[in-house]
Write a protein that holds these residues in place. Structure first.
Motif, PDB file in Angstrom:
ATOM      1  N   PRO A 133       0.793  -1.232   0.000  1.00  0.00           N
ATOM      2  CA  PRO A 133       0.000   0.000   0.000  1.00  0.00           C
ATOM      3  C   PRO A 133       0.822   1.278   0.000  1.00  0.00           C
ATOM      4  N   THR A 134       1.995   1.282   0.624  1.00  0.00           N
ATOM      5  CA  THR A 134       2.808   2.498   0.632  1.00  0.00           C
ATOM      6  C   THR A 134       3.087   2.976  -0.786  1.00  0.00           C
ATOM      7  N   ARG A 135       3.225   2.063  -1.717  1.00  0.00           N
ATOM      8  CA  ARG A 135       3.449   2.406  -3.118  1.00  0.00           C
ATOM      9  C   ARG A 135       2.178   2.260  -3.952  1.00  0.00           C
ATOM     10  N   GLY A 136       1.026   2.332  -3.289  1.00  0.00           N
ATOM     11  CA  GLY A 136      -0.247   2.415  -3.997  1.00  0.00           C
ATOM     12  C   GLY A 136      -0.636   1.195  -4.791  1.00  0.00           C
ATOM     13  N   PHE A 137      -0.125   0.019  -4.419  1.00  0.00           N
ATOM     14  CA  PHE A 137      -0.431  -1.188  -5.193  1.00  0.00           C
ATOM     15  C   PHE A 137      -1.929  -1.467  -5.221  1.00  0.00           C
ATOM     16  N   HIS A 138      -2.603  -1.269  -4.086  1.00  0.00           N
ATOM     17  CA  HIS A 138      -4.045  -1.553  -4.015  1.00  0.00           C
ATOM     18  C   HIS A 138      -4.834  -0.596  -4.910  1.00  0.00           C
ATOM     19  N   ILE A 139      -4.385   0.652  -5.013  1.00  0.00           N
ATOM     20  CA  ILE A 139      -5.055   1.629  -5.883  1.00  0.00           C
ATOM     21  C   ILE A 139      -4.859   1.235  -7.345  1.00  0.00           C
ATOM     22  N   PHE A 140      -3.629   0.869  -7.694  1.00  0.00           N
ATOM     23  CA  PHE A 140      -3.335   0.420  -9.057  1.00  0.00           C
ATOM     24  C   PHE A 140      -4.208  -0.769  -9.439  1.00  0.00           C
ATOM     25  N   MET A 141      -4.290  -1.756  -8.559  1.00  0.00           N
ATOM     26  CA  MET A 141      -5.055  -2.954  -8.880  1.00  0.00           C
ATOM     27  C   MET A 141      -6.535  -2.637  -9.056  1.00  0.00           C
ATOM     28  N   ARG A 142      -7.061  -1.734  -8.252  1.00  0.00           N
ATOM     29  CA  ARG A 142      -8.489  -1.392  -8.365  1.00  0.00           C
ATOM     30  C   ARG A 142      -8.785  -0.597  -9.627  1.00  0.00           C
ATOM     31  N   ALA A 143      -7.774  -0.012 -10.222  1.00  0.00           N
ATOM     32  CA  ALA A 143      -7.968   0.685 -11.499  1.00  0.00           C
ATOM     33  C   ALA A 143      -7.946  -0.271 -12.688  1.00  0.00           C
ATOM     34  N   LEU A 144      -7.368  -1.450 -12.504  1.00  0.00           N
ATOM     35  CA  LEU A 144      -7.181  -2.373 -13.628  1.00  0.00           C
ATOM     36  C   LEU A 144      -8.468  -2.795 -14.327  1.00  0.00           C
ATOM     37  N   PRO A 145      -9.531  -3.158 -13.621  1.00  0.00           N
ATOM     38  CA  PRO A 145     -10.721  -3.598 -14.353  1.00  0.00           C
ATOM     39  C   PRO A 145     -11.235  -2.561 -15.348  1.00  0.00           C
ATOM     40  N   ARG A 146     -11.241  -1.295 -14.964  1.00  0.00           N
ATOM     41  CA  ARG A 146     -11.709  -0.246 -15.864  1.00  0.00           C
ATOM     42  C   ARG A 146     -10.772  -0.086 -17.058  1.00  0.00           C
ATOM     43  N   ILE A 147      -9.464  -0.117 -16.801  1.00  0.00           N
ATOM     44  CA  ILE A 147      -8.504   0.066 -17.898  1.00  0.00           C
ATOM     45  C   ILE A 147      -8.627  -1.060 -18.911  1.00  0.00           C
ATOM     46  N   LEU A 148      -8.631  -2.289 -18.419  1.00  0.00           N
ATOM     47  CA  LEU A 148      -8.654  -3.438 -19.328  1.00  0.00           C
ATOM     48  C   LEU A 148      -9.989  -3.570 -20.043  1.00  0.00           C
ATOM     49  N   ALA A 149     -11.075  -3.153 -19.388  1.00  0.00           N
ATOM     50  CA  ALA A 149     -12.379  -3.187 -20.057  1.00  0.00           C
ATOM     51  C   ALA A 149     -12.440  -2.148 -21.170  1.00  0.00           C
ATOM     52  N   ALA A 150     -11.856  -0.985 -20.928  1.00  0.00           N
ATOM     53  CA  ALA A 150     -11.881   0.081 -21.932  1.00  0.00           C
ATOM     54  C   ALA A 150     -10.915  -0.189 -23.075  1.00  0.00           C
ATOM     55  N   ARG A 151      -9.835  -0.906 -22.796  1.00  0.00           N
ATOM     56  CA  ARG A 151      -8.802  -1.154 -23.810  1.00  0.00           C
ATOM     57  C   ARG A 151      -8.594  -2.666 -23.930  1.00  0.00           C
ATOM     58  N   PRO A 152      -9.359  -3.325 -24.798  1.00  0.00           N
ATOM     59  CA  PRO A 152      -9.345  -4.790 -24.864  1.00  0.00           C
ATOM     60  C   PRO A 152      -8.032  -5.390 -25.342  1.00  0.00           C
ATOM     61  N   ARG A 153      -7.125  -4.579 -25.887  1.00  0.00           N
ATOM     62  CA  ARG A 153      -5.828  -5.100 -26.341  1.00  0.00           C
ATOM     63  C   ARG A 153      -4.691  -4.745 -25.377  1.00  0.00           C
ATOM     64  N   ALA A 154      -5.014  -4.045 -24.312  1.00  0.00           N
ATOM     65  CA  ALA A 154      -3.977  -3.587 -23.383  1.00  0.00           C
ATOM     66  C   ALA A 154      -3.501  -4.726 -22.483  1.00  0.00           C
ATOM     67  N   ARG A 155      -2.239  -4.607 -22.072  1.00  0.00           N
ATOM     68  CA  ARG A 155      -1.656  -5.555 -21.127  1.00  0.00           C
ATOM     69  C   ARG A 155      -0.937  -4.779 -20.024  1.00  0.00           C
ATOM     70  N   ALA A 156      -1.060  -5.273 -18.795  1.00  0.00           N
ATOM     71  CA  ALA A 156      -0.367  -4.675 -17.653  1.00  0.00           C
ATOM     72  C   ALA A 156       0.852  -5.517 -17.305  1.00  0.00           C
ATOM     73  N   LEU A 157       2.022  -4.874 -17.252  1.00  0.00           N
ATOM     74  CA  LEU A 157       3.248  -5.531 -16.801  1.00  0.00           C
ATOM     75  C   LEU A 157       3.587  -4.954 -15.429  1.00  0.00           C
ATOM     76  N   ILE A 158       3.718  -5.829 -14.451  1.00  0.00           N
ATOM     77  CA  ILE A 158       3.891  -5.420 -13.057  1.00  0.00           C
ATOM     78  C   ILE A 158       5.204  -5.982 -12.537  1.00  0.00           C
ATOM     79  N   ILE A 159       6.092  -5.091 -12.102  1.00  0.00           N
ATOM     80  CA  ILE A 159       7.384  -5.483 -11.550  1.00  0.00           C
ATOM     81  C   ILE A 159       7.370  -5.238 -10.050  1.00  0.00           C
TER      82      ILE A 159
END
Length: 416
Positions: A226-252
């Motif tokens: 959470p200090t680096r906002g991981f939970h916020i990033f993850m909660r944004a993913l469904p909207r991003i991937l739904a809006a952009r059907p060809r997008a991919r998330a790379l997480i390091i």
């Protein structure tokens, strides 16, 4: 000249300075650290020290951190005493003050100047603790934070000068400590961190390598927390991937905790978010890469169409400056000290840390129209070169400050 570095996690923030000093072939460099069995840069002598004391499991909470730091400090002092008996006396010592390691070095070498690394002063308000209401501070947090600063106070009294990488981080310290410090980032090698239109990355799950032509967006942190906002990033993913059907998330990032309280769930915060999001997410387009070699990390950022950096008010990550250097289009949290580095609409985009929907909307816009935001990456790289390049921007300032602590005959010449 003899130079002693002290940092429990070799090489820590000193990597660039170490490399540069080694290349001068004019100094004997010893690094005092707790880490053992590491690949060592040629030209550096590693001396490991062990903490002389570990608090008991039932140690009093308000003094526990101080006990740990004093154990570190005394262990480092014993190793320094051994170096002295072997005939090594440094002309200058550079060390991190946060873990107590430099506290007693003046007792070993009273006349040797110490330049301390001031990273963070623990705040009960205005910093990472209690910033996110999802993770409220414990009632005893103000007392614990102030108690943790006991080691900062003692170590700060043991140095001649301090360095702090950002103005916000320095501002967390009391005024008497600030007066002892200068603000200058550690610096990054922008000559090694450039945009690369030909960047590509092969993933085992895909038949073909990903390139700049693919709709890739990225997130990176040492650990997914959470200090680096991981939970916020993850909660944004469904909207991003739904809006952009060809997008991919790379997480390091790793699955441990570097800062703050750990997850109570097996599998850490990643497991928590996987359970929370469930089938709302197309997991085939979410790639957890773990901790990757530096060359692979560079490729990931270089092919990213949009890079996301989130943090609560806390220590600024090198990765943000590195992404700027590689010309990434960055969407970051509108938090300190990010605002020192990113100006919204000029060299990046800022969003409310607590608003996953706003984050998703901004990232979606960048993915949809990358050309409209290309200038942000160009200006981000220009700023990284101008303000944070190690060779041209930060090294001259660091050498100026180091030389001010040394006799004229020992001063380090800026060359190479």
């Amino acid at each position: 000249m003899n130079i002693l570095f002290v940092h429990q996690n070799y090489p820590g923030q000193y990597r660039q300075l170490l490399e540069w000093l080694i290349a001068q072939r004019a100094h004997r460099i010893v690094f005092l650290t707790q880490r053992q069995g590491l690949p060592v840069m040629p030209g550096v002598t590693i001396r490991a020290y062990a903490s002389h004391h570990r608090p008991a499991a039932d140690a009093y909470g308000l003094s526990r951190h101080f006990e740990e730091c004093m154990g570190n400090g005394y262990g480092a002092a014993l190793a320094a005493q051994q170096l002295k008996q072997e005939g090594f006396t440094p002309d200058i010592i550079l060390g991190h003050i946060g873990w107590g390691e430099v506290t007693f070095l003046k007792q070993v070498w009273p006349g040797v100047p110490v330049l301390g690394y001031f990273e963070y002063f623990f705040l009960a308000r205005g910093g990472s603790v209690g910033f996110d209401p999802e993770f409220p501070a414990a009632p005893e947090a103000p007392y614990l934070m102030q108690a943790r600063n006991g080691a900062n106070y003692l170590a700060a009294a043991s140095v001649d000068l301090g360095q702090c990488p950002t103005a916000w981080q320095l501002g967390t310290f009391p005024s008497e400590m600030q007066a002892k410090c200068y603000t200058c980032h550690d610096g990054i090698r922008t000559d090694r961190l450039r945009p690369d239109p030909a960047a590509s990355l092969s993933l085992g799950r895909l038949d073909t390598a990903l390139t700049r032509d693919d709709e890739v967006f990225t997130y990176m942190a040492r650990n997914m927390e959470p200090t680096r906002g991981f939970h916020i990033f993850m909660r944004a993913l469904p909207r991003i991937l739904a809006a952009r059907p060809r997008a991919r998330a790379l997480i390091i990032g790793g699955n441990e905790v570097s800062y703050g309280k750990g997850s109570g769930e097996k599998g850490g915060y990643r497991a928590e978010m996987e359970r929370e999001l469930g089938d709302r997410l197309d997991w085939d387009r979410v790639h957890f890469l773990g901790r990757v070699p530096y060359a692979s990390y560079r490729q990931v950022i270089q092919l990213s169409r949009c890079h996301i950096y989130l943090t609560v008010p806390f220590v600024l990550s090198w990765s943000l400056i590195e992404a700027m250097s590689m010309g990434a289009t960055i969407v970051a949290s509108d938090t300190a000290p990010v605002r020192e580095v990113i100006a919204h609409g000029r060299n990046g985009l800022l969003v409310d840390f607590f608003d996953p929907a706003a984050l998703a909307a901004q990232v979606t816009e960048v993915l949809e129209r990358p050309g409209d935001f290309a200038d942000l990456g160009v200006r981000a790289r220009a700023d990284a070169v101008a303000k944070y390049d190690f060779l041209s921007a930060t090294l001259p300032e660091h050498l100026k400050r180091i030389n001010a602590l040394l006799p004229r005959r020992d001063r380090i010449e800026l060359r190479g």
